[in-house]
Structure formats: structure tokens, C-alpha cells
Scaffold this motif. Structure first.
Motif, mmCIF file in Angstrom:
data_model
loop_
_atom_site.group_PDB
_atom_site.id
_atom_site.type_symbol
_atom_site.label_atom_id
_atom_site.label_comp_id
_atom_site.label_asym_id
_atom_site.label_seq_id
_atom_site.Cartn_x
_atom_site.Cartn_y
_atom_site.Cartn_z
ATOM 1 N N ASN A 1 0.844 -1.191 0.000
ATOM 2 C CA ASN A 1 0.000 0.000 0.000
ATOM 3 C C ASN A 1 0.879 1.241 0.000
ATOM 4 O OD1 ASN A 1 -2.518 -1.301 0.063
ATOM 5 N ND2 ASN A 1 -2.385 -1.585 2.281
ATOM 6 N N LEU A 2 0.610 2.137 -0.934
ATOM 7 C CA LEU A 2 1.354 3.384 -1.061
ATOM 8 C C LEU A 2 0.375 4.528 -0.855
ATOM 9 C CD1 LEU A 2 3.449 2.288 -4.165
ATOM 10 C CD2 LEU A 2 4.282 2.546 -1.822
ATOM 11 N N CYS A 3 0.470 5.174 0.300
ATOM 12 C CA CYS A 3 -0.495 6.200 0.700
ATOM 13 C C CYS A 3 -0.016 7.589 0.279
ATOM 14 C CB CYS A 3 -0.700 6.169 2.207
ATOM 15 S SG CYS A 3 -1.229 4.564 2.846
ATOM 16 N N LEU A 4 -0.933 8.367 -0.256
ATOM 17 C CA LEU A 4 -0.643 9.728 -0.698
ATOM 18 C C LEU A 4 -1.419 10.718 0.156
ATOM 19 C CD1 LEU A 4 -0.981 8.865 -4.457
ATOM 20 C CD2 LEU A 4 1.123 9.667 -3.403
ATOM 21 N N GLU A 5 -0.790 11.833 0.458
ATOM 22 C CA GLU A 5 -1.478 12.863 1.228
ATOM 23 C C GLU A 5 -2.593 13.489 0.391
ATOM 24 O OE1 GLU A 5 -1.060 13.421 4.458
ATOM 25 O OE2 GLU A 5 0.291 11.693 4.308
ATOM 26 N N ARG A 6 -3.629 13.895 1.056
ATOM 27 C CA ARG A 6 -4.761 14.502 0.362
ATOM 28 C C ARG A 6 -4.300 15.731 -0.421
ATOM 29 N NH1 ARG A 6 -10.839 14.553 2.717
ATOM 30 N NH2 ARG A 6 -11.879 15.277 0.828
ATOM 31 N N GLY A 7 -4.753 15.824 -1.672
ATOM 32 C CA GLY A 7 -4.372 16.929 -2.539
ATOM 33 C C GLY A 7 -3.126 16.688 -3.350
ATOM 34 N N ALA A 8 -2.485 15.521 -3.189
ATOM 35 C CA ALA A 8 -1.266 15.227 -3.946
ATOM 36 C C ALA A 8 -1.563 15.202 -5.444
ATOM 37 C CB ALA A 8 -0.679 13.889 -3.498
ATOM 38 N N GLY A 9 -0.653 15.760 -6.224
ATOM 39 C CA GLY A 9 -0.828 15.847 -7.670
ATOM 40 C C GLY A 9 0.048 14.881 -8.432
ATOM 41 N N ASP A 10 0.379 15.263 -9.660
ATOM 42 C CA ASP A 10 1.078 14.353 -10.569
ATOM 43 C C ASP A 10 2.416 13.874 -10.017
ATOM 44 O OD1 ASP A 10 -1.041 14.802 -12.256
ATOM 45 O OD2 ASP A 10 0.075 16.070 -13.660
ATOM 46 N N ALA A 11 3.247 14.791 -9.513
ATOM 47 C CA ALA A 11 4.613 14.427 -9.131
ATOM 48 C C ALA A 11 4.646 13.383 -8.022
ATOM 49 C CB ALA A 11 5.407 15.671 -8.752
ATOM 50 N N PRO A 12 3.942 13.587 -6.895
ATOM 51 C CA PRO A 12 3.975 12.548 -5.863
ATOM 52 C C PRO A 12 3.303 11.248 -6.297
ATOM 53 C CG PRO A 12 2.549 14.374 -5.202
ATOM 54 C CD PRO A 12 3.273 14.814 -6.412
ATOM 55 N N PHE B 1 -8.399 12.296 -10.206
ATOM 56 C CA PHE B 1 -8.367 13.531 -11.000
ATOM 57 C C PHE B 1 -8.646 14.757 -10.140
ATOM 58 C CE2 PHE B 1 -10.763 16.402 -14.007
ATOM 59 C CZ PHE B 1 -9.635 16.844 -14.690
ATOM 60 N N VAL B 2 -7.998 15.845 -10.464
ATOM 61 C CA VAL B 2 -8.138 17.082 -9.708
ATOM 62 C C VAL B 2 -9.576 17.595 -9.711
ATOM 63 C CG1 VAL B 2 -7.474 18.511 -11.694
ATOM 64 C CG2 VAL B 2 -7.145 19.394 -9.357
ATOM 65 N N GLY B 3 -10.342 17.292 -10.766
ATOM 66 C CA GLY B 3 -11.709 17.786 -10.852
ATOM 67 C C GLY B 3 -12.772 16.771 -10.495
ATOM 68 N N ASP B 4 -12.379 15.607 -9.976
ATOM 69 C CA ASP B 4 -13.364 14.593 -9.598
ATOM 70 C C ASP B 4 -14.187 15.070 -8.403
ATOM 71 O OD1 ASP B 4 -13.964 11.456 -9.980
ATOM 72 O OD2 ASP B 4 -14.043 11.954 -7.845
ATOM 73 N N PRO B 5 -15.477 14.705 -8.336
ATOM 74 C CA PRO B 5 -16.315 15.168 -7.224
ATOM 75 C C PRO B 5 -15.804 14.779 -5.842
ATOM 76 C CG PRO B 5 -17.680 14.266 -8.983
ATOM 77 C CD PRO B 5 -16.268 13.989 -9.360
ATOM 78 N N PHE B 6 -15.029 13.687 -5.732
ATOM 79 C CA PHE B 6 -14.563 13.266 -4.419
ATOM 80 C C PHE B 6 -13.369 14.080 -3.931
ATOM 81 C CE2 PHE B 6 -17.143 9.485 -5.218
ATOM 82 C CZ PHE B 6 -17.755 9.358 -3.988
ATOM 83 N N ALA B 7 -12.708 14.801 -4.812
ATOM 84 C CA ALA B 7 -11.709 15.823 -4.441
ATOM 85 C C ALA B 7 -10.675 15.319 -3.434
ATOM 86 C CB ALA B 7 -12.425 17.061 -3.887
ATOM 87 N N GLY B 8 -10.103 14.146 -3.709
ATOM 88 C CA GLY B 8 -9.100 13.615 -2.805
ATOM 89 C C GLY B 8 -7.678 13.885 -3.246
ATOM 90 N N LEU B 9 -7.406 13.681 -4.551
ATOM 91 C CA LEU B 9 -6.087 13.902 -5.112
ATOM 92 C C LEU B 9 -6.196 14.898 -6.258
ATOM 93 C CD1 LEU B 9 -4.708 10.235 -5.024
ATOM 94 C CD2 LEU B 9 -4.199 12.097 -3.426
ATOM 95 N N ALA B 10 -5.078 15.203 -6.902
ATOM 96 C CA ALA B 10 -5.066 16.282 -7.890
ATOM 97 C C ALA B 10 -4.285 15.889 -9.137
ATOM 98 C CB ALA B 10 -4.496 17.554 -7.270
ATOM 99 N N VAL B 11 -4.475 14.659 -9.594
ATOM 100 C CA VAL B 11 -3.850 14.222 -10.837
ATOM 101 C C VAL B 11 -4.509 14.937 -12.010
ATOM 102 C CG1 VAL B 11 -3.456 12.218 -12.351
ATOM 103 C CG2 VAL B 11 -3.217 11.983 -9.867
#
Length: 338
Positions: free
Chosen positions: A244-255, A284-294
Motif C-alpha cells: 500500500n502506497l499512501c498519498l497525502e490529500r491533494g497530492a498531484g502528478d509528481a507525488p 483527478f483534480v476535478g473529480d467530485p470526491f476531491a481527494g487527489l489532484a492528478v
């Protein structure tokens, strides 16, 4: 690349789920299908209907008791005076090792982990068609196709062998992986959905012959909350075969891409010869769940890196919810495998 899709998947139309205690319209709607198909059309890919492989591949993951529940619970629920139009649990056991009730209400609580998987009359038919879509896609890969895309809806990666949850009723990616495993392939499942693939992890957690890897928003403050931590590495004979590789909320392309590098290194070192890509587009950055920012270009980079493994790959659709860019994001992924 062939796209597998069944029109029967459109019939399931959940109306409501609870979010933070409030009833809200369910975002896992049939309109997702048309948005995803728009991405398929951008690439002019052929769409084929799945053949019906029957219950055996599904029963290789899900016990008979659970499948009987899914097929019959809505009819039983309708016999309850004053029951809601959709099956939604209001009580859960403290442990699934507790007693198994005969009551429809009790069985709903036993087999449904949350309120985000309401069951209506058409649910079983759509979930079955979604699983058959994944099964047919796995068959294409076994037949020599380098890559296939299974447009599965409802999704499946939150579904355990006997536990529906998170819009998921049958574990599509795990069912496909089990079929590939039984055919002698050394399978890795790579889940890039916004949410942890807890059900897929659960299916294979003690299985040393399937590697499961999930990149997702950290579950400390994000669904599914109780699964997806980095200390979950497998159990028993399966110890070391879950990452499992956990990403902080709002993480975008680079992380995201940095975590993906770790995932791909693990898959390569493990020696997988076949890949199931559990494709969530809700990072995706524009997804309704607004968790990450790819971003959309980020999805292209993700897919390019995964395709670079050079493995026969079945892409199974998981999450990704209604936003104007949903079809573009799918096209960005699939184009890298062509």
C-alpha cells in the motif's frame, strides 16, 4: 485494443447513499457509462459484448452464501412492511465471526459494510454483467491480446468475498485476476484508484501467488478508513505480497508518479508476467470526491509508465465520477497502450 462492455450494466441506478450522516444522491450513476464511452470513441476502439461465462469464475472468489444473498435480497426486502425502496443496512455485526442471521435486515448488515452500495431490483443483473465484462477481458488476454479494457460498472475493488461496499458488489478485478491465476499466470494487480482497493487486497491477502499493489489517498481521513495502511503487507503464506502506497490529500502528478515508480519496481522485482490494472479515474483534480489532484496529462504519464512494463494487461474500470473531463482522462490512459 478491444473494449468489453455490456449494456445490462446501465440498469443499476442507485438513488441514495449516506455521506457524513447526510443522505445524498449516489454518484455511481449510469451516466458514468456514457462519459467513459465518449473516451473510447475518441480513440475509435472496437466495443464488444462479453460472453456469459456463468457463475464459476465468480464463485472462485465469492462464496455461495454471498451470491445467494445478492440474487435474492431485494425481493426479500420488499416483503418487509415499510422498508426502503433500496436495500440499505442499518445494523452491522461486531465481527463477521458472529452469528449469521436468517433475517433479511440482519443479512444486509452482515454482507454490506456501509450504506454506499444500495441494492435495487436491477442491481444483481448489472453487477453480474460487470463481472462478466472483466471475465471476458481476462479471456482476451489469455487468448493472446496484449491489452484489453473492461468497462465495468458498477465497480468492484471495495468488494470482499462476502462483503459489498463502496458502490461495489462483485470483485471484478479480483475475479479477473483469479481467472488469470488459475490459468497459470503470475499476476500482479495494480490499483490506481483514489480509494484503497480494500476488497481486492482482502481476496488475496493470504495468497502468495498474486501481488496486490494500491496507490491511494491516505485512509486516516479518507474512505475506506480501516484498510489501506502501509503496514498491511499480507498474512500467512501471503506475507510480503501486498503493498500500500499512501498519498497525502491533494497530492498531484509528481507525488503520484513517484509512488508509481515504487509500485512498478515492486511488480518487476516480483516477476509478474501478467498485469491487472484496476483503473480509477477519481484521482483527478476535478473529480467530485476531491481527494487527489492528478491532471489529464498526469494520467497519460501514469499509463505510459505502466505500459512500459511490457506485460499483457487487463485494464478494469473502477472509480471515476461525473465531471466534464472523465472521458478525456480515460482516453489519455488507453492511448498509451495502443
Amino acid at each position: 485494443m478491444k473494449v468489453v462492455f455490456s449494456d445490462t450494466q446501465r440498469a443499476h441506478d442507485p438513488q441514495m447513499f449516506l455521506s457524513s450522516g447526510a443522505p445524498k444522491p449516489c454518484p455511481e450513476k449510469p451516466a458514468r457509462i456514457e462519459a467513459l464511452l465518449s473516451g473510447v470513441r475518441k480513440l475509435d476502439l472496437p466495443v464488444i459484448a462479453p460472453e456469459d461465462a456463468g457463475m464459476a469464475p465468480i464463485a472462485a472468489v465469492h462464496p455461495a452464501r454471498y451470491l445467494t444473498f445478492l440474487q435474492n435480497i431485494h425481493d426479500r426486502w420488499r416483503l418487509i412492511d415499510g422498508a426502503s425502496p433500496e436495500v440499505i443496512p442499518n445494523i452491522h455485526p461486531g465481527s463477521r465471526l458472529d452469528g449469521y442471521p436468517k433475517s433479511a435486515v440482519g443479512q444486509a448488515g452482515f454482507h454490506m459494510t456501509d450504506t454506499s452500495c444500495p441494492i435495487s431490483g436491477p442491481t444483481w443483473g448489472s453487477a453480474y454483467a460487470s463481472a462478466q465484462t472483466a471475465i471476458h477481458g481476462a479471456g482476451l488476454v489469455l487468448g493472446g491480446d496484449k491489452v484489453a479494457y473492461a468497462l465495468c460498472r458498477p465497480p468492484g475493488h471495495h468488494c470482499f468475498p462476502e462483503l459489498a461496499g463502496g458502490f461495489c458488489y462483485l470483485a471484478n478485478s479480483a475475479i479477473a485476476a483469479r481467472l488469470l491465476q488459475q490459468a497459470g499466470r503470475k499476476v500482479a494487480v495494480l490499483d490506481v484508484d483514489l480509494h484503497h482497493g480494500n476488497g481486492t487486497q482482502g481476496v488475496f491477502y493470504e495468497d502468495p501467488s498474486v501481488l496486490t499493489v494500491s496507490l491511494h489517498c491516505h485512509p486516516e481521513r479518507f474512505y475506506p478508513f480501516f484498510w489501506g495502511y502501509e503496514g498491511e503487507t499480507g498474512a500467512g503464506d501471503g506475507e510480503g505480497t501486498n503493498l500500500n502506497l499512501c498519498l497525502e490529500r491533494g497530492a498531484g502528478d509528481a507525488p503520484f508518479l513517484a509512488a508509481l515508480d515504487r509500485a512498478l519496481d515492486r511488480i518487476t522485482l516480483w516477476g509478474a508476467d501478467t498485469l491487472v490494472l484496476a483503473l480509477g479515474l477519481d484521482a483527478f483534480v476535478g473529480d467530485p470526491f476531491a481527494g487527489l489532484a492528478v491532471t489529464t496529462p498526469g494520467f497519460s504519464q501514469i499509463a505510459r509508465a505502466v505500459a512500459g512494463l511490457g506485460l499483457p494487461t487487463l485494464i478494469v474500470q473502477e472509480g471515476g465520477y461525473l465531471c466534464p473531463e472523465l472521458g478525456d482522462n480515460l482516453a489519455a490512459v488507453l492511448a498509451e497502450f495502443m
